[in-house]
Design a protein around this motif. Structure first.
Motif, PDB file in Angstrom:
ATOM      1  N   UNK A  12       0.848  -1.685  -0.295  1.00 61.47           N
ATOM      2  CA  UNK A  12       0.011  -0.259   0.225  1.00 61.47           C
ATOM      3  C   UNK A  12       0.795   1.438   0.118  1.00 61.47           C
ATOM      4  N   UNK A  13       2.337   0.765  -0.491  1.00 66.24           N
ATOM      5  CA  UNK A  13       3.273   2.033   0.087  1.00 66.24           C
ATOM      6  C   UNK A  13       2.368   3.551  -1.391  1.00 66.24           C
ATOM      7  N   UNK A  14       1.677   3.119  -2.162  1.00 68.13           N
ATOM      8  CA  UNK A  14       0.906   3.826  -3.816  1.00 68.13           C
ATOM      9  C   UNK A  14       0.252   2.252  -3.709  1.00 68.13           C
ATOM     10  N   UNK A  15      -1.488   3.547  -4.418  1.00 66.72           N
ATOM     11  CA  UNK A  15      -2.751   2.620  -4.938  1.00 66.72           C
ATOM     12  C   UNK A  15      -2.956   3.509  -6.079  1.00 66.72           C
ATOM     13  N   UNK A  16      -3.521   2.970  -6.405  1.00 71.52           N
ATOM     14  CA  UNK A  16      -4.995   3.440  -7.420  1.00 71.52           C
ATOM     15  C   UNK A  16      -5.733   4.141  -6.529  1.00 71.52           C
ATOM     16  N   UNK A  17      -6.475   4.898  -7.025  1.00 72.74           N
ATOM     17  CA  UNK A  17      -7.259   5.781  -6.456  1.00 72.74           C
ATOM     18  C   UNK A  17      -8.184   6.128  -8.169  1.00 72.74           C
ATOM     19  N   UNK A  18      -9.316   6.582  -6.928  1.00 72.44           N
ATOM     20  CA  UNK A  18     -10.456   7.485  -8.157  1.00 72.44           C
ATOM     21  C   UNK A  18     -11.227   8.805  -6.827  1.00 72.44           C
ATOM     22  N   UNK A  19     -10.701   9.202  -7.444  1.00 79.50           N
ATOM     23  CA  UNK A  19     -10.571  10.868  -6.166  1.00 79.50           C
ATOM     24  C   UNK A  19     -11.600  11.757  -7.319  1.00 79.50           C
ATOM     25  N   UNK A  20     -12.306  12.918  -6.795  1.00 78.06           N
ATOM     26  CA  UNK A  20     -12.990  14.098  -7.557  1.00 78.06           C
ATOM     27  C   UNK A  20     -12.235  14.749  -8.231  1.00 78.06           C
ATOM     28  N   UNK A  21     -12.144  15.824  -8.833  1.00 76.63           N
ATOM     29  CA  UNK A  21     -11.469  16.329  -9.635  1.00 76.63           C
ATOM     30  C   UNK A  21     -11.782  17.510  -9.138  1.00 76.63           C
ATOM     31  N   UNK A  22     -10.206  18.549  -9.514  1.00 73.27           N
ATOM     32  CA  UNK A  22      -9.936  19.612  -8.900  1.00 73.27           C
ATOM     33  C   UNK A  22     -11.117  20.952  -9.413  1.00 73.27           C
ATOM     34  N   UNK A  23     -11.110  22.113  -8.661  1.00 72.77           N
ATOM     35  CA  UNK A  23     -12.272  22.774  -9.866  1.00 72.77           C
ATOM     36  C   UNK A  23     -10.696  24.259  -9.797  1.00 72.77           C
TER      37      UNK A  23
END
Length: 336
Positions: free
Chosen positions: A16-27
């Motif tokens: 888990x040092x780096x993991x794939x994410x799905x996050x909201x886009x920034x404004x």
């Protein structure tokens, strides 16, 4: 949107040092560009923060600062770029990173990407170019076109910053450039980039300098392992010489500089964006100059390895190579 980050500060060997994410886009804020990221590169600062900087509880931290991308939207007060422009930049350490499909950046630290380079090739350049430029011209205060009769010692010439510093010094100054490298492939890399001499930082430096006809040097850029090389560099500098560094030595006895009246200069390319200094826009200006030098064939990309698409698996491989100390030039990734 897709991104790569972490929830805990862990060794790179951890799953888990780096993991794939799905996050909201920034404004985008008023002076920001919203950029669709096409390529990134990995820097030592990424590995240091991942290992030692935990995010807020329950919140992922996204790393990455170098980026090449296309402008998708602009803030209300942004006027320097248009939608569709292909840009490159190194971002701000105070913001989320570029290892994400969309990223916001203050337009003042952005420039149009070199048109002669592919996305990954261009992504190798921003952070290290800014660092090397500021170190050479702002910290060591070498005049553009000046430095004739003077010598610059570059400790760690084959790393990301060293690889562009050698080129900038060779193309824009009259300095004699003495780089250090400990392997044949990195030695040749430094010579190919424009170093006049290459010596081995695994061996005593003063004796090697004497062998190439330089009893002492006027200035030194210590880019790695300053703790290890500090005494040798102090011995190798001329009285009233200048020492600039970018790494994080655990402790330096600066009293050793006094006898020779040596000056010490620290370079952090994030300072201008972190404090929004009055000259913050100079980073965009210098990146535009770097792009022009690239397109004129005077400077080449320092990308040395393409690690594939931007995902956790590939970024973990890149982090591991940087932490091994065996990386040469810059490691790049492109596309999601």
């Amino acid at each position: 949107m897709k991104a790569v980050g972490y929830f805990e500060a862990l060794p790179i060997s951890h799953d888990n040092a780096l993991i794939d994410l799905d996050i909201p886009p920034p404004a985008p804020g008023p002076r920001d560009l919203l950029v669709r990221v096409l390529a990134v590169s990995v820097n030592p600062v990424d590995t240091k923060l991942r290992a030692a900087s935990p995010p807020a509880p329950g919140q992922p931290k996204v790393l990455g600062w170098d980026a090449v991308g296309v402008v998708e939207a602009t803030g209300s007060d942004a006027s320097r770029f248009r939608i569709g422009d292909r840009v490159f930049y190194a971002g701000s350490i105070a913001r989320g990173g570029t290892n994400a499909e969309l990223h916001t950046v203050d337009e003042r630290i952005v420039a149009l990407a070199p048109h002669s380079l592919q996305n990954g090739e261009a992504a190798a350049l921003p952070l290290t170019s800014i660092t090397a430029w500021e170190l050479l011209f702002d910290r060591l205060q070498v005049p553009r076109g000046g430095g004739q009769g003077q010598a610059l010692l570059v400790i760690g010439g084959a790393g990301g910053v060293g690889s562009i510093l050698i080129q900038l010094a060779r193309q824009l100054t009259g300095l004699t450039i003495i780089a250090t490298a400990s392997r044949e492939e990195t030695r040749q890399w430094c010579l190919d980039l424009g170093a006049h001499h290459v010596i081995d930082h695994a061996q005593p430096l003063p004796a090697q300098l004497r062998e190439i006809g330089h009893e002492q040097v006027d200035m030194a850029a210590s880019l790695t392992q300053t703790d290890l090389h500090f005494d040798a560099v102090v011995e190798s500098l001329k009285p009233q010489g200048r020492l600039a560094l970018i790494d994080d030595p655990k402790g330096l006895d600066v009293g050793k500089l006094k006898r020779k009246s040596l000056s010490l200069h620290w370079e952090l390319m994030f300072t201008r964006s972190l404090f929004e200094t009055p000259d913050m826009a100079q980073q965009g200006v210098l990146l535009a100059e770097v792009a022009a030098l690239v397109d004129a064939g005077r400077i080449r990309t320092t990308a040395s390895a393409d690690f594939g698409t931007i995902n956790a698996r590939n970024l973990k491989r890149a982090h591991a190579l940087i932490e091994s100390g065996q990386a040469r030039g810059k490691l790049v990734l492109a596309g999601f």
